[in-house]
Design a protein around this motif. Structure first.
Motif, PDB file in Angstrom:
ATOM      1  N   LEU A 214      33.278 -51.256 -87.234  1.00  0.00           N
ATOM      2  CA  LEU A 214      33.704 -49.943 -86.730  1.00  0.00           C
ATOM      3  C   LEU A 214      32.770 -48.866 -87.266  1.00  0.00           C
TER       4      LEU A 214
ATOM      5  N   VAL B 101      34.531 -47.996 -79.888  1.00  0.00           N
ATOM      6  CA  VAL B 101      34.947 -47.441 -81.180  1.00  0.00           C
ATOM      7  C   VAL B 101      36.457 -47.220 -81.204  1.00  0.00           C
TER       8      VAL B 101
ATOM      9  N   SER C  50      30.239 -46.909 -75.577  1.00  0.00           N
ATOM     10  CA  SER C  50      30.268 -47.191 -77.013  1.00  0.00           C
ATOM     11  C   SER C  50      31.448 -46.506 -77.687  1.00  0.00           C
ATOM     12  N   PHE C  51      31.799 -45.306 -77.238  1.00  0.00           N
ATOM     13  CA  PHE C  51      32.965 -44.641 -77.822  1.00  0.00           C
ATOM     14  C   PHE C  51      34.265 -45.322 -77.404  1.00  0.00           C
TER      15      PHE C  51
ATOM     16  N   ALA D 292      29.447 -49.146 -85.362  1.00  0.00           N
ATOM     17  CA  ALA D 292      29.576 -48.665 -83.983  1.00  0.00           C
ATOM     18  C   ALA D 292      29.700 -47.149 -83.940  1.00  0.00           C
ATOM     19  N   THR D 293      30.441 -46.584 -84.882  1.00  0.00           N
ATOM     20  CA  THR D 293      30.601 -45.127 -84.912  1.00  0.00           C
ATOM     21  C   THR D 293      29.285 -44.438 -85.233  1.00  0.00           C
TER      22      THR D 293
END
Length: 194
Positions: free
Chosen positions: A126, A177, A173-174, A129-130
């Motif tokens: 996480l 997330v 991508s968000f 990814a963030t």
């Protein structure tokens, strides 16, 4: 022409009634959480790999005067976008490899080991990814709006397809997330309540 036969019940014989009592298993909701965990993991795999693939294939070339002098915008022109593609591919790969552990959590919903393993690795990925989504979002913002103080011009007026692809990759991508945040919260709730 129907015949009815009345059979009176004897009062000496009392009929017993069987009571069917099904006691719910304590913590049965954990299996539901484990199934939802598996479904969310599949969604996160799709979002992360879609983000990596979309960003990795973003490329646009604009001819300028002649065929030999051209402007090109590609994801590998920006180190931030390279970081984004690599990390989102790693996140997608991790999520694929975590699916068997999620299946174990469905089969054995009260086992704490697989959940603890998943919550630790989910938190690590996480974070990755963030970081990659936020850094790519900053570059996409600059591509759309530019920065007058630094004399960075907005390139999305000329490279519209490139900007649309990179923007959709950042959105995907968000989504990954948000799903990873949900996975961490669900695993924490399942570990916390016994």
């Amino acid at each position: 022409m129907s015949t009815t036969i009345d059979v009176p019940e004897s009062s000496n014989v009392s009929k017993g009634k069987a009571v069917l009592v099904a006691t719910p298993r304590p913590g049965g909701w954990k299996k539901g959480v484990a199934i939802m965990d598996f479904i969310l993991r599949l969604g996160a795999v799709a979002a992360a790999l879609a983000a990596a693939a979309t960003m990795g294939t973003s490329d646009q070339t604009l001819p300028f005067f002649t065929q030999f002098f051209q402007f090109e915008a590609s994801y590998d022109s920006f180190t931030t976008f390279q970081f984004f593609v690599i990390t989102m591919a790693l996140v997608g790969g991790y999520l694929v490899l975590s699916l068997p552990f999620s299946v174990v959590a469905i089969i054995r919903p009260h086992a704490a080991g697989p959940r603890l393993f998943l919550i630790i690795l989910d938190t690590v990925f996480l974070t990755l990814a963030t970081a990659s989504a936020a850094s790519a979002a900053a570059i996409v913002y600059l591509a759309h709006n530019g920065n007058q103080d630094s004399n960075w011009l907005a390139i999305c007026n000329q490279f519209g397809d490139f900007c649309a692809q990179t923007s959709s990759a950042v959105v995907a991508s968000f989504v990954a997330v948000v799903v990873l945040v949900l996975l961490v919260v669900m695993s924490a709730l399942a570990l916390g309540k016994r």
